[in-house]
Design a protein around this motif. Structure first.
Motif, PDB file in Angstrom:
ATOM      1  N   THR A 244       8.647 -17.483  13.859  1.00 30.07           N
ATOM      2  CA  THR A 244       8.721 -17.026  12.464  1.00 30.07           C
ATOM      3  C   THR A 244       9.287 -18.129  11.571  1.00 30.07           C
ATOM      4  O   THR A 244       8.854 -18.281  10.432  1.00 30.07           O
ATOM      5  CB  THR A 244       9.600 -15.767  12.325  1.00 30.07           C
ATOM      6  N   ALA A 248       7.417 -19.761   8.480  1.00 28.90           N
ATOM      7  CA  ALA A 248       8.060 -19.642   7.162  1.00 28.90           C
ATOM      8  C   ALA A 248       8.113 -20.994   6.449  1.00 28.90           C
ATOM      9  O   ALA A 248       8.003 -21.051   5.229  1.00 28.90           O
ATOM     10  CB  ALA A 248       9.463 -19.051   7.306  1.00 28.90           C
ATOM     11  N   LYS A 251       5.298 -21.631   4.300  1.00 32.89           N
ATOM     12  CA  LYS A 251       5.168 -20.804   3.102  1.00 32.89           C
ATOM     13  C   LYS A 251       6.183 -21.180   2.032  1.00 32.89           C
ATOM     14  O   LYS A 251       6.256 -20.523   0.997  1.00 32.89           O
ATOM     15  CB  LYS A 251       5.348 -19.332   3.482  1.00 32.89           C
ATOM     16  N   ALA A 292      -6.441 -23.942   1.482  1.00 28.57           N
ATOM     17  CA  ALA A 292      -6.005 -22.653   2.024  1.00 28.57           C
ATOM     18  C   ALA A 292      -6.536 -22.479   3.441  1.00 28.57           C
ATOM     19  O   ALA A 292      -5.846 -21.978   4.331  1.00 28.57           O
ATOM     20  CB  ALA A 292      -6.481 -21.518   1.127  1.00 28.57           C
ATOM     21  N   LEU A 295      -4.531 -24.608   5.759  1.00 28.55           N
ATOM     22  CA  LEU A 295      -3.249 -23.928   5.953  1.00 28.55           C
ATOM     23  C   LEU A 295      -3.377 -22.792   6.964  1.00 28.55           C
ATOM     24  O   LEU A 295      -2.578 -22.663   7.902  1.00 28.55           O
ATOM     25  CB  LEU A 295      -2.764 -23.376   4.606  1.00 28.55           C
ATOM     26  N   PHE A 296      -4.435 -21.990   6.781  1.00 30.87           N
ATOM     27  CA  PHE A 296      -4.681 -20.859   7.662  1.00 30.87           C
ATOM     28  C   PHE A 296      -4.827 -21.319   9.111  1.00 30.87           C
ATOM     29  O   PHE A 296      -4.206 -20.769  10.023  1.00 30.87           O
ATOM     30  CB  PHE A 296      -5.943 -20.129   7.184  1.00 30.87           C
ATOM     31  N   VAL A 299      -1.465 -22.520  10.656  1.00 31.98           N
ATOM     32  CA  VAL A 299      -0.589 -21.409  11.057  1.00 31.98           C
ATOM     33  C   VAL A 299      -1.123 -20.760  12.337  1.00 31.98           C
ATOM     34  O   VAL A 299      -0.370 -20.472  13.267  1.00 31.98           O
ATOM     35  CB  VAL A 299      -0.465 -20.377   9.915  1.00 31.98           C
ATOM     36  N   LEU A 300      -2.446 -20.602  12.388  1.00 33.86           N
ATOM     37  CA  LEU A 300      -3.072 -20.014  13.571  1.00 33.86           C
ATOM     38  C   LEU A 300      -2.818 -20.879  14.804  1.00 33.86           C
ATOM     39  O   LEU A 300      -2.410 -20.401  15.860  1.00 33.86           O
ATOM     40  CB  LEU A 300      -4.576 -19.893  13.322  1.00 33.86           C
ATOM     41  N   THR A 303       0.766 -20.731  15.988  1.00 33.80           N
ATOM     42  CA  THR A 303       1.034 -19.459  16.661  1.00 33.80           C
ATOM     43  C   THR A 303       0.463 -19.476  18.076  1.00 33.80           C
ATOM     44  O   THR A 303       1.150 -19.108  19.035  1.00 33.80           O
ATOM     45  CB  THR A 303       0.403 -18.296  15.869  1.00 33.80           C
TER      46      THR A 303
END
Lengths: 316, 276
Positions: A244, A248, A251, A292, A295-296, A299-300, A303
């Motif tokens: 997390t 974060a 973001k 974007a 960015l997506f 993050v993917l 994770t």
């Protein structure tokens, strides 16, 4: 006798048929109720997240200024993504994001240290929880403004204090390209410690006491107990905070928007800030959408990597 | 035994000094907000103002050119309505996903959960375009709707609904209650503490949100407190005492909510391990 048997059998079939009919009718009612209950959430998520993310994907292949209307939309294929690779500000933003990630382990280490002390070794536990948690509760805008003044290059209390301790030329903090990002990182850590600490305290309280008692009998010292019991037992908590926390950092927007607007010299520009600037200041929708998208995927990727990596060091 | 206690006292004192580091900026903010401008940067720092100007500073912030009472009202309206709507939507979905057995439920829950992986900024631009098309741009209603569908809230409340024993629900079913009755009179009372926790967190997150109002509001008179704070800072650039009075005003309601709901907030965060 035979006749009776068949009679009973047919009766049973009939009953079970009836039961099935009844359960399927019940099940139908359940299903309708289920859909009704989850419908608002589902509708909201579809309209406000699922549809937009698909649209982002599509828009990232276009060149478009939305003020001009849909007629002006131009398909340019992979040009946006190609331009991104050569865009120095974007590369700088990516680099800044990567540097910013270091706040996560630092923050976790400090929080764990504080959590261990507060959990066992002090009086007034509740006071400490509240005190360390204050920055997390407060609005980032207000906090950013306060720090802006505290970090004021010439007259701010931070530099006055440093000068009082004999440091002749203290850094200019957020006005100095070399220190701006570090200043933001310090503030970010300062904000996040409370949250991390509360989670770690909860984690510490869940460790069974007899583990420590057994270690005491074996004559283990404090450091051994930390390395062999506390740290491994906390690994799910640490994993959670790591995932997390890193997400974060991707973001982070408020701090940059209020304190530096990406400057000086793009030294604090980060992906989300650059995206915002491109889309809402320069109105370049297509280019912003391709950011974007990047960015997506970042993050993917993070994770997924962490889910794979956790098997190596997390004990459940 | 005595030695251990002494050690504990020493540790408490050391930790107290560390905790000062976290509180000092707040104390500085408060004390600066009460000073006259000329004394703001006086060094060594005057923690207790020598010349008081608090009343006129706060008057300027609350009833000056950027009247904070208006932005307060906007923020309260947005935060309260968002919290109410978000709690309702999340609780309904959480009940549906945990206590109603229907085959599609599992898949739908998976889809909802998967959207949590999407960073909000990745869907920002289409949201913005959509809002302009359907006329929700620059309105409180739009802002409230935008923040009311929380995957996190649904997930968190679902955990608690799963803890409600099925026996209660089956008993109510035998008495002829439908799911709506069971949700409202059986399940909700049991999970009320969790709902309270989520409501407090949602209120705090909404109150503090800066990015959504920044993008989805344009008119001055609709500004929330965070936007107003930023605007006020830009306008009053060098008037730090005024800016600090504005900052105190922006943080205060949260501190009150937090201090009252402290147990709920800290417990909720430790239980769910949640983040806004």
């Amino acid at each position: 006798m035979m006749e009776l048997d068949t009679k009973i059998a047919s009766r049973q079939r009939w009953f079970s048929f009836k039961r099935k009919q009844r359960t399927s009718k019940l099940q139908k009612k359940e299903t309708i109720a289920g859909f009704l209950f989850v419908f608002p959430m589902l509708a909201g998520v579809s309209v406000l997240t699922l549809f937009p993310i698909v649209a982002t994907f599509v828009l990232s292949f276009t060149k478009w200024n939305f003020i001009a209307g849909f007629e002006e939309l131009e398909w340019i294929g992979f040009d946006n993504l190609r331009n991104l690779l050569g865009d120095n500000v974007f590369r700088k933003s990516l680099l800044n994001n990567s540097i910013f990630m270091f706040t996560v382990p630092i923050c976790m280490a400090v929080s764990l240290f504080l959590a261990i002390i507060i959990n066992k070794k002090v009086y007034m536990k509740d006071y400490f929880k509240v005190a360390f948690f204050m920055p997390y509760i407060s609005s980032v805008v207000a906090i950013a403004v306060v720090w802006q003044v505290l970090f004021h290059p010439s007259a701010g209390p931070v530099n006055e204090t440093l000068r009082a301790f004999g440091i002749e030329n203290p850094p200019l903090w957020i006005a100095d390209p070399q220190f701006a990002l570090i200043s933001l990182m310090i503030i970010h850590i300062w904000i996040s410690i409370g949250f991390n600490m509360i989670i770690y305290i909860a984690g510490l309280q869940a460790i069974p006491k007899d583990l420590y008692e057994a270690a005491d009998i074996d004559g283990a010292n404090g450091w051994m107990k930390f390395r062999k019991i506390t740290f491994p037992m906390l690994s799910p908590t640490s994993f959670f905070l790591l995932v997390t926390g890193i997400i974060a950092t991707f973001k982070v927007f408020d701090l940059v928007a209020v304190l530096t607007k990406g400057g000086p010299l793009h030294s604090t520009s980060m992906i989300v800030w650059y995206l915002y600037e491109t889309a809402f200041v320069n109105l370049n929708i297509g280019y912003a959408s391709s950011m974007a998208l990047v960015l997506f995927f970042f993050v993917l990727l993070i994770t997924v990597l962490q889910w794979i990596g956790q098997k190596k060091w997390v004990n459940y | 035994m005595k030695a251990i206690n002494l050690w504990k006292i020493v540790m408490t004192i050391i930790m107290f000094c560390v905790s000062i580091l976290f509180l000092l900026p707040f104390v500085w903010m408060l004390s600066t907000s009460l000073k006259i401008e000329a004394d703001v940067f006086r060094f060594p720092i005057e923690w207790i103002p020598k010349r008081w100007n608090g009343l006129s500073n706060y008057k300027e912030v609350w009833f000056g050119d950027y009247p904070f009472y208006l932005y307060y009202w906007n923020s309260i309206k947005v935060a309260v309505l968002t919290t109410a709507l978000s709690v309702t939507v999340s609780a309904l979905a959480a009940y549906g996903f945990s206590k109603i057995r229907f085959p599609a439920g599992k898949w739908l829950f998976f889809i909802v959960l998967a959207t949590y992986m999407v960073p909000p900024q990745a869907s920002l631009v289409p949201q913005f375009i959509l809002y302009r098309q359907i006329g929700l741009f620059d309105s409180h209603a739009g802002l409230i709707l935008l923040m009311s569908f929380s995957v996190l809230g649904t997930f968190m409340l679902r955990q608690f609904f799963m803890g409600v024993h099925d026996d209660y629900i089956d008993a109510a079913k035998i008495d002829g209650a439908g799911h709506w009755r069971i949700f409202w009179s059986v399940a909700m009372p049991i999970v009320r503490p969790a709902v309270a926790t989520y409501a407090i967190l949602r209120f705090i997150w909404t109150w503090n949100d800066y990015q959504n109002p920044l993008i989805f509001l344009r008119s001055d008179e609709l500004y929330t407190i965070q936007l107003a704070m930023q605007k006020f800072t830009t306008i009053n650039g060098e008037f730090y005492s005024l800016i600090m009075a504005a900052a105190v005003s922006a943080i205060l309601p949260l501190l009150i909510v937090f201090l009252f709901g402290q147990k709920h907030v800290i417990e909720g965060i430790s239980l769910g391990g949640v983040k806004g």
